[in-house]
Design an enzyme around this catalytic site. Structure first.
Site, PDB file in Angstrom:
ATOM      1  CE  LYS A 278      -9.188 -29.386  47.755  1.00 26.36           C
ATOM      2  NZ  LYS A 278      -8.778 -28.526  48.873  1.00 26.36           N
ATOM      3  NE  ARG A 352      -7.931 -18.001  48.315  1.00 31.12           N
ATOM      4  CZ  ARG A 352      -7.404 -18.222  49.510  1.00 31.12           C
ATOM      5  NH1 ARG A 352      -6.368 -17.520  49.924  1.00 31.12           N
ATOM      6  NH2 ARG A 352      -7.928 -19.136  50.306  1.00 31.12           N
TER       7      ARG A 352
HETATM    8  N1  BES Z   1     -12.523 -25.861  48.349  1.00 31.20           N
HETATM    9  C1  BES Z   1     -11.449 -25.646  49.243  1.00 31.20           C
HETATM   10  C2  BES Z   1     -11.919 -25.298  50.659  1.00 31.20           C
HETATM   11  C3  BES Z   1     -12.678 -26.367  51.377  1.00 31.20           C
HETATM   12  C4  BES Z   1     -12.039 -27.222  52.244  1.00 31.20           C
HETATM   13  C5  BES Z   1     -14.048 -26.485  51.232  1.00 31.20           C
HETATM   14  C6  BES Z   1     -12.735 -28.199  52.900  1.00 31.20           C
HETATM   15  C7  BES Z   1     -14.773 -27.460  51.902  1.00 31.20           C
HETATM   16  C8  BES Z   1     -14.103 -28.314  52.739  1.00 31.20           C
HETATM   17  C9  BES Z   1     -10.578 -24.507  48.751  1.00 31.20           C
HETATM   18  O1  BES Z   1     -10.491 -24.375  47.373  1.00 31.20           O
HETATM   19  C10 BES Z   1      -9.191 -24.755  49.239  1.00 31.20           C
HETATM   20  O2  BES Z   1      -8.619 -25.711  48.824  1.00 31.20           O
HETATM   21  N2  BES Z   1      -8.687 -23.877  50.096  1.00 31.20           N
HETATM   22  C11 BES Z   1      -7.389 -23.979  50.619  1.00 31.20           C
HETATM   23  C12 BES Z   1      -6.732 -22.615  50.532  1.00 31.20           C
HETATM   24  C13 BES Z   1      -5.270 -22.622  50.862  1.00 31.20           C
HETATM   25  C14 BES Z   1      -4.510 -23.401  49.811  1.00 31.20           C
HETATM   26  C15 BES Z   1      -4.776 -21.201  50.924  1.00 31.20           C
HETATM   27  C16 BES Z   1      -7.480 -24.429  52.072  1.00 31.20           C
HETATM   28  O3  BES Z   1      -8.391 -23.986  52.779  1.00 31.20           O
HETATM   29  O4  BES Z   1      -6.679 -25.245  52.474  1.00 31.20           O
HETATM   30 MN    MN Z   2      -9.047 -25.571  46.518  1.00 34.49          MN
END
Ligand code: BES
Ligand code: MN
Ligand code: ZN
Length: 500
Positions: A278, A352
């Protein structure tokens, strides 16, 4: 804090008084006994000075100098008596209590009278009183070395009608159990990730089980290997912290084995994104990526303390998502618990993955009603913002029961649709599916990927990525973790109980 019902003549300690008022009740019609001339003069003066004191949420605070009991009066406007909802009451009472607390009050009084609770059962009125207090005064100051902890010690509800005491008290004690569990959830989420590791989460869960007539079983890496939980293990392999699959079970209805609910929480104690790392901005927020796991552990605690007549299994799937030397790579393929294979398109779509193994496991042990709770996608925040949780499900009745509970608790949940056509978005060239679904409908494809693993169970997925934390202190919410959706899960469990 000690919450106690008393009649006016038992007001002894000096403290602050909260007076709820309505647009459609003249001050002269408020209960005579408590409103002596001094208090009435204060109220009338305020009403004269301000155009509007009675609309819902209006708060006026007056320092009082010449009263034997009250050194401060807070006048809380609650709008029209016919329109006051229990949720508005909870929010505004919490806000008022916090405002009063700022002046170091040790004792707090609330004027109670029948129009306050005419729109809802008296027991709920009691529950809301303890919820607003316990939730609204929450603080997380464990790591402040110079914490100045000021707190209200006594909260007296001034109520003349002693016939209502039993019911209000019952509500107060239920509300205390529920909101203490919400605060437990908040604590677990607010903890930094260097402390709240999967191992620590397992320890907290163990202690809660011991204290609450809950049995617990924790699957270690070796157990997960034996069971073939390749998706969790794939996420965990980039971290030095061992993953924990925390299964807790409460048997409140042993004669009725089929009356059972499974609640499964995403417990990523830190989500760096893994190799698909990230950006650094706000990455620290990802300590809260275990809010689903915290919610299921806290919910089962409340359900057990309330002795509800239902059997509940909670599963918290705890691991870090880190980019260590052994981390899984984009392009890898993992084999899940139920045999389906997943191509890892993006290691940041880890929630997921861990939930795929967890819901498949829950289905395999015979749990036919499953709710998974997860901070799953940024996309749900785009869709619903931070005031509403997204729901997806495969059983209309079950989903509507949950939504009904969310209306009772004021923890907004809105259902989004699942359409078969979206499946195309997560097809893989080399495995059964891949773990991402592309730019569009990201919350939906995330949910549907989990749904691929529930088998014949009725299932609801709650995406709490927008609602598990808040950046403002308002009503009963304190900046940081909200403890959503613990109250809703408890309400649902209450409604699913066997008839007594
Ligand atoms: N934990 C994150 C989602 C999230 C984002 C929670 C902001 C709280 C605040 C999750 O694991 C994630 O990174 N999701 C990705 C999925 C994508 C790579 C398909 C996302 O939402 O960008
Ligand atoms: Mn994630
Ligand atoms: Zn995540």
């Amino acid at each position: 804090m000690n919450i106690k019902l008393i009649p006016t003549n038992e007001v002894k300690k000096t403290g602050s008084l909260i007076i709820p008022i309505f647009e459609d009740i003249p001050i002269s019609k408020l209960p005579e006994k408590i409103l002596d001339t001094t208090v009435k003069n204060y109220i009338n003066k305020t009403i004269k000075q301000n155009k509007d004191c009675t609309s819902i949420g209006k708060i006026n605070i007056l320092p009082v100098t010449n009263h034997k009991n009250y050194n401060q009066i807070l006048i809380l406007g609650l709008g029209n008596t016919n329109k006051l909802s229990i949720n508005e009451f909870r929010i505004n009472l919490a806000e008022s209590i916090r405002r009063v607390k700022r002046s170091n009050t040790k004792s707090l009084y609330l004027l109670s009278y029948k129009q306050l609770y005419k729109n809802f059962p008296i027991i709920d009125f009691g529950q809301v009183i303890s919820e607003s207090t316990t939730l609204g005064l929450y603080q997380f100051n464990k790591y402040k070395t110079k914490s100045t902890k000021i707190s209200i010690q006594y909260f007296y509800i001034i109520e003349e009608n002693k016939k209502n005491y039993d019911e209000i008290n019952q509500g107060i004690s239920n509300g205390e159990i529920i909101s203490n569990s919400v605060n437990l959830c908040r604590d677990l989420v607010n903890e930094p990730a260097n402390y709240m590791t999967p191992t620590q989460l397992a320890e907290e869960a163990t202690e809660i089980s011991i204290n609450n007539n809950i049995s617990i079983k924790i699957l270690e890496t070796s157990d997960m290997k034996k069971l073939g939980m390749g998706a969790i293990l794939g996420v965990a392999q980039g971290s030095n912290e061992p993953p924990k699959f925390i299964i807790m079970r409460y048997e409140g209805d042993p004669k009725n084995k089929s009356n059972q609910l499974g609640i499964i929480g995403k417990g990523i104690t830190f989500d760096s994104g893994g190799i698909s790392i990230k950006p650094s901005r706000n990455m620290g927020d990802m300590k809260g990526d275990m809010a689903g796991a915290a919610a299921v552990i806290s919910s089962i605690q409340a359900i057990s303390k309330l002795k509800l007549k239902i059997n509940v299994t909670s599963i918290a799937v705890a691991t870090e998502n880190m980019p260590g030397g052994k981390a899984q790579r984009p392009g890898d393929v993992v084999k899940t618990f139920n045999g389906k294979t997943i191509e890892i398109d993006n290691t940041d779509a880890e929630g997921r993955l861990v939930l795929a193994d967890a819901v498949a496991y829950a289905n395999s042990i015979g749990i036919k009603k499953i709710i998974d709770i997860a901070t799953l996608t940024g996309a749900i925040r785009v869709a619903l913002g931070n005031i509403c949780t997204g729901a997806f499900g495969n059983n209309k009745k079950f989903t509507s029961q949950l939504i009904e509970s969310s209306i009772n608790t004021g923890e907004n949940i809105w259902e989004l649709p699942i359409y078969e056509e979206y499946k195309e978005q997560y097809q893989s060239d080399i495995a059964d599916i891949k773990n991402t679904g592309g730019m569009y409908a990201g919350a939906t494809t995330g949910a549907m990927i989990i749904g691929e693993f529930v088998g014949d169970s009725s299932w609801i997925h709650l995406d709490i990525a927008g609602t598990s934390t808040t950046n403002i202190t308002k009503g009963y919410n304190i900046k940081g973790a909200t403890g959503i959706p613990v109250r809703t899960i408890v309400d649902l469990a209450q409604n699913l109980q066997s008839k007594k």
